[in-house]
Write a protein that holds these residues in place. Structure first.
Motif, PDB file in Angstrom:
ATOM      1  N   ALA A  81      -8.939  13.336  -7.341  1.00 14.80           N
ATOM      2  CA  ALA A  81      -9.984  13.921  -6.499  1.00 14.80           C
ATOM      3  C   ALA A  81      -9.835  13.470  -5.053  1.00 14.80           C
ATOM      4  O   ALA A  81     -10.041  14.258  -4.114  1.00 14.80           O
ATOM      5  CB  ALA A  81     -11.359  13.542  -7.038  1.00 14.80           C
ATOM      6  N   ARG A  82      -9.468  12.205  -4.843  1.00 19.98           N
ATOM      7  CA  ARG A  82      -9.295  11.702  -3.485  1.00 19.98           C
ATOM      8  C   ARG A  82      -8.082  12.327  -2.808  1.00 19.98           C
ATOM      9  O   ARG A  82      -8.122  12.651  -1.612  1.00 19.98           O
ATOM     10  CB  ARG A  82      -9.169  10.175  -3.504  1.00 19.98           C
ATOM     11  CG  ARG A  82     -10.484   9.454  -3.778  1.00 19.98           C
ATOM     12  CD  ARG A  82     -10.280   7.965  -3.937  1.00 19.98           C
ATOM     13  NE  ARG A  82     -11.524   7.259  -4.194  1.00 19.98           N
ATOM     14  CZ  ARG A  82     -12.223   6.611  -3.283  1.00 19.98           C
ATOM     15  NH1 ARG A  82     -11.827   6.592  -2.026  1.00 19.98           N
ATOM     16  NH2 ARG A  82     -13.330   5.983  -3.609  1.00 19.98           N
ATOM     17  N   PHE A 129      -4.296   4.565   0.325  1.00 24.26           N
ATOM     18  CA  PHE A 129      -3.839   3.228  -0.030  1.00 24.26           C
ATOM     19  C   PHE A 129      -4.381   2.828  -1.397  1.00 24.26           C
ATOM     20  O   PHE A 129      -5.544   3.121  -1.736  1.00 24.26           O
ATOM     21  CB  PHE A 129      -4.318   2.195   1.001  1.00 24.26           C
ATOM     22  CG  PHE A 129      -3.440   2.081   2.210  1.00 24.26           C
ATOM     23  CD1 PHE A 129      -2.092   1.764   2.091  1.00 24.26           C
ATOM     24  CD2 PHE A 129      -3.965   2.275   3.486  1.00 24.26           C
ATOM     25  CE1 PHE A 129      -1.285   1.642   3.202  1.00 24.26           C
ATOM     26  CE2 PHE A 129      -3.162   2.151   4.609  1.00 24.26           C
ATOM     27  CZ  PHE A 129      -1.814   1.840   4.468  1.00 24.26           C
ATOM     28  N   LEU A 130      -3.552   2.117  -2.180  1.00 25.46           N
ATOM     29  CA  LEU A 130      -3.976   1.495  -3.429  1.00 25.46           C
ATOM     30  C   LEU A 130      -3.889  -0.012  -3.261  1.00 25.46           C
ATOM     31  O   LEU A 130      -2.904  -0.517  -2.711  1.00 25.46           O
ATOM     32  CB  LEU A 130      -3.074   1.920  -4.591  1.00 25.46           C
ATOM     33  CG  LEU A 130      -3.028   3.403  -4.943  1.00 25.46           C
ATOM     34  CD1 LEU A 130      -2.079   3.611  -6.117  1.00 25.46           C
ATOM     35  CD2 LEU A 130      -4.414   3.936  -5.272  1.00 25.46           C
ATOM     36  N   ASP A 171      -5.821   6.963   5.415  1.00 21.05           N
ATOM     37  CA  ASP A 171      -6.928   7.921   5.471  1.00 21.05           C
ATOM     38  C   ASP A 171      -7.977   7.647   4.405  1.00 21.05           C
ATOM     39  O   ASP A 171      -9.107   8.113   4.505  1.00 21.05           O
ATOM     40  CB  ASP A 171      -6.385   9.339   5.305  1.00 21.05           C
ATOM     41  CG  ASP A 171      -5.420   9.710   6.413  1.00 21.05           C
ATOM     42  OD1 ASP A 171      -5.888  10.123   7.484  1.00 21.05           O
ATOM     43  OD2 ASP A 171      -4.194   9.564   6.216  1.00 21.05           O
ATOM     44  N   ASP A 172      -7.584   6.907   3.356  1.00 22.52           N
ATOM     45  CA  ASP A 172      -8.533   6.546   2.301  1.00 22.52           C
ATOM     46  C   ASP A 172      -7.990   5.295   1.608  1.00 22.52           C
ATOM     47  O   ASP A 172      -6.824   4.926   1.785  1.00 22.52           O
ATOM     48  CB  ASP A 172      -8.682   7.689   1.297  1.00 22.52           C
ATOM     49  CG  ASP A 172      -9.959   7.586   0.459  1.00 22.52           C
ATOM     50  OD1 ASP A 172     -10.675   6.574   0.599  1.00 22.52           O
ATOM     51  OD2 ASP A 172     -10.222   8.510  -0.330  1.00 22.52           O
ATOM     52  N   TYR A 173      -8.852   4.644   0.818  1.00 24.85           N
ATOM     53  CA  TYR A 173      -8.515   3.351   0.230  1.00 24.85           C
ATOM     54  C   TYR A 173      -9.143   3.298  -1.151  1.00 24.85           C
ATOM     55  O   TYR A 173     -10.356   3.473  -1.295  1.00 24.85           O
ATOM     56  CB  TYR A 173      -9.064   2.241   1.121  1.00 24.85           C
ATOM     57  CG  TYR A 173      -8.583   0.842   0.830  1.00 24.85           C
ATOM     58  CD1 TYR A 173      -7.611   0.222   1.623  1.00 24.85           C
ATOM     59  CD2 TYR A 173      -9.135   0.100  -0.221  1.00 24.85           C
ATOM     60  CE1 TYR A 173      -7.197  -1.076   1.380  1.00 24.85           C
ATOM     61  CE2 TYR A 173      -8.730  -1.206  -0.465  1.00 24.85           C
ATOM     62  CZ  TYR A 173      -7.762  -1.789   0.338  1.00 24.85           C
ATOM     63  OH  TYR A 173      -7.350  -3.081   0.092  1.00 24.85           O
ATOM     64  N   LEU A 174      -8.326   3.069  -2.185  1.00 31.81           N
ATOM     65  CA  LEU A 174      -8.804   3.032  -3.565  1.00 31.81           C
ATOM     66  C   LEU A 174      -8.384   1.713  -4.193  1.00 31.81           C
ATOM     67  O   LEU A 174      -7.215   1.327  -4.132  1.00 31.81           O
ATOM     68  CB  LEU A 174      -8.218   4.196  -4.363  1.00 31.81           C
ATOM     69  CG  LEU A 174      -8.655   4.359  -5.823  1.00 31.81           C
ATOM     70  CD1 LEU A 174     -10.165   4.588  -5.907  1.00 31.81           C
ATOM     71  CD2 LEU A 174      -7.912   5.525  -6.459  1.00 31.81           C
ATOM     72  N   THR A 175      -9.357   0.992  -4.787  1.00 34.14           N
ATOM     73  CA  THR A 175      -9.050  -0.317  -5.364  1.00 34.14           C
ATOM     74  C   THR A 175      -8.644  -0.189  -6.831  1.00 34.14           C
ATOM     75  O   THR A 175      -9.115   0.690  -7.553  1.00 34.14           O
ATOM     76  CB  THR A 175     -10.256  -1.266  -5.259  1.00 34.14           C
ATOM     77  OG1 THR A 175     -11.388  -0.683  -5.911  1.00 34.14           O
ATOM     78  CG2 THR A 175     -10.592  -1.529  -3.799  1.00 34.14           C
ATOM     79  N   LYS A 176      -7.751  -1.101  -7.249  1.00 36.37           N
ATOM     80  CA  LYS A 176      -7.324  -1.180  -8.645  1.00 36.37           C
ATOM     81  C   LYS A 176      -8.282  -2.091  -9.413  1.00 36.37           C
ATOM     82  O   LYS A 176      -8.776  -3.060  -8.847  1.00 36.37           O
ATOM     83  CB  LYS A 176      -5.908  -1.749  -8.732  1.00 36.37           C
ATOM     84  CG  LYS A 176      -4.843  -0.925  -8.016  1.00 36.37           C
ATOM     85  CD  LYS A 176      -3.499  -1.627  -8.124  1.00 36.37           C
ATOM     86  CE  LYS A 176      -2.395  -0.865  -7.417  1.00 36.37           C
ATOM     87  NZ  LYS A 176      -1.088  -1.549  -7.507  1.00 36.37           N
ATOM     88  N   ARG A 194     -10.306  -3.165   3.273  1.00 40.51           N
ATOM     89  CA  ARG A 194     -10.399  -1.707   3.415  1.00 40.51           C
ATOM     90  C   ARG A 194     -10.316  -1.307   4.881  1.00 40.51           C
ATOM     91  O   ARG A 194      -9.640  -0.335   5.236  1.00 40.51           O
ATOM     92  CB  ARG A 194     -11.697  -1.199   2.789  1.00 40.51           C
ATOM     93  CG  ARG A 194     -11.748  -1.372   1.276  1.00 40.51           C
ATOM     94  CD  ARG A 194     -12.807  -0.495   0.650  1.00 40.51           C
ATOM     95  NE  ARG A 194     -14.153  -0.845   1.091  1.00 40.51           N
ATOM     96  CZ  ARG A 194     -14.906  -1.746   0.491  1.00 40.51           C
ATOM     97  NH1 ARG A 194     -14.453  -2.417  -0.554  1.00 40.51           N
ATOM     98  NH2 ARG A 194     -16.132  -2.003   0.937  1.00 40.51           N
ATOM     99  N   VAL A 195     -10.995  -2.047   5.728  1.00 42.28           N
ATOM    100  CA  VAL A 195     -10.955  -1.752   7.168  1.00 42.28           C
ATOM    101  C   VAL A 195      -9.531  -1.910   7.697  1.00 42.28           C
ATOM    102  O   VAL A 195      -9.052  -1.096   8.492  1.00 42.28           O
ATOM    103  CB  VAL A 195     -11.925  -2.676   7.931  1.00 42.28           C
ATOM    104  CG1 VAL A 195     -11.709  -2.564   9.444  1.00 42.28           C
ATOM    105  CG2 VAL A 195     -13.369  -2.328   7.582  1.00 42.28           C
TER     106      VAL A 195
END
Length: 224
Positions: A110-111, A77-78, A96-101, A87-88
């Motif tokens: 890498a993620r 997720f972005l 499966d993963d969470y990346l903030t802008k 994030r939760v």
């Protein structure tokens, strides 16, 4: 490997598609929930990068519906939202993963690679073999007759496509669509140039040639 990018901001989507393409991935783009659901339900993507904020249904709803339909591809997720609660919420929605802008592309890449590695155990195929040629899709390594071949990302993608279709001819149009992700232009010679570069590494050092040109048809990789 084929990835899906779900992002309604055209600049960000173009930036991601270009970067992931240069890293050797084939990328499809969707700018809204409806398109994302249609593509993800019909195409075998290795992973997806999904913006949380989309027009109409948001990214969380898209992934929830995909999980309910048994689509199990890893999802990153972005989001511009940085709180722990957000994030939760993303992880509980099936991400499966969470990346903030804002984010650096190197971290995003890498993620994505980490998601692919973690999911490799559950994937049906993580290694391809054609005769004395083998390809590790997770570590992105290629070996022929015990010799490691150093391939650039686009060369790796072309060889992966040829190995997935070993023994079957593939046309230039098919290669452009699956390796570059765009329609065939009869005036372009990018496929011929890339095949030539690949042959220099896969065939030239060896007595037996594996990549054959079929005039008027395209190319075929023989599993010798």
């Amino acid at each position: 490997m084929r990835l899906l990018v779900v992002e309604d901001d055209a600049k960000i989507a173009s930036f991601l598609a270009k970067g992931l393409g240069q890293a050797g991935f084939s990328v499809d783009r969707a700018a809204d929930a409806e398109t994302a659901l249609r593509l993800a339900s019909t195409e075998p993507y290795a992973a997806a990068v999904v913006d949380v904020m989309l027009p109409g249904a948001d990214g969380l709803s898209v992934v929830q519906r995909l999980r309910e339909s048994s689509v199990r591809m890893p999802v990153l997720f972005l989001s511009a939202k940085r709180s722990v609660e957000d994030r939760v919420r993303g992880l509980r929605a099936g991400g499966d993963d969470y990346l903030t802008k804002p984010f650096s592309f190197s971290e995003l890449l890498a993620r994505v690679e980490a998601l692919l590695r973690r999911g490799a155990a559950g994937q049906e195929v993580s290694r391809l073999t054609a005769g004395e040629l083998s390809m590790d899709l997770v570590r992105r390594q290629v070996v022929r007759a015990g010799r490691t071949l150093e391939l650039k990302p686009r060369e790796f993608s072309l060889l992966e496509y040829l190995m997935r279709n070993a023994g079957r001819p593939v046309s230039k149009a098919m290669i452009l669509e699956n390796v570059w992700g765009y329609d065939f232009d009869p005036q372009t010679n990018v496929v011929d140039v890339l095949v030539c570069r690949l042959r220099d590494k896969v065939d030239r050092p060896f007595a037996t040639k594996m990549v054959e040109t079929m005039r008027g048809v395209g190319y075929v990789l023989h599993p010798r």
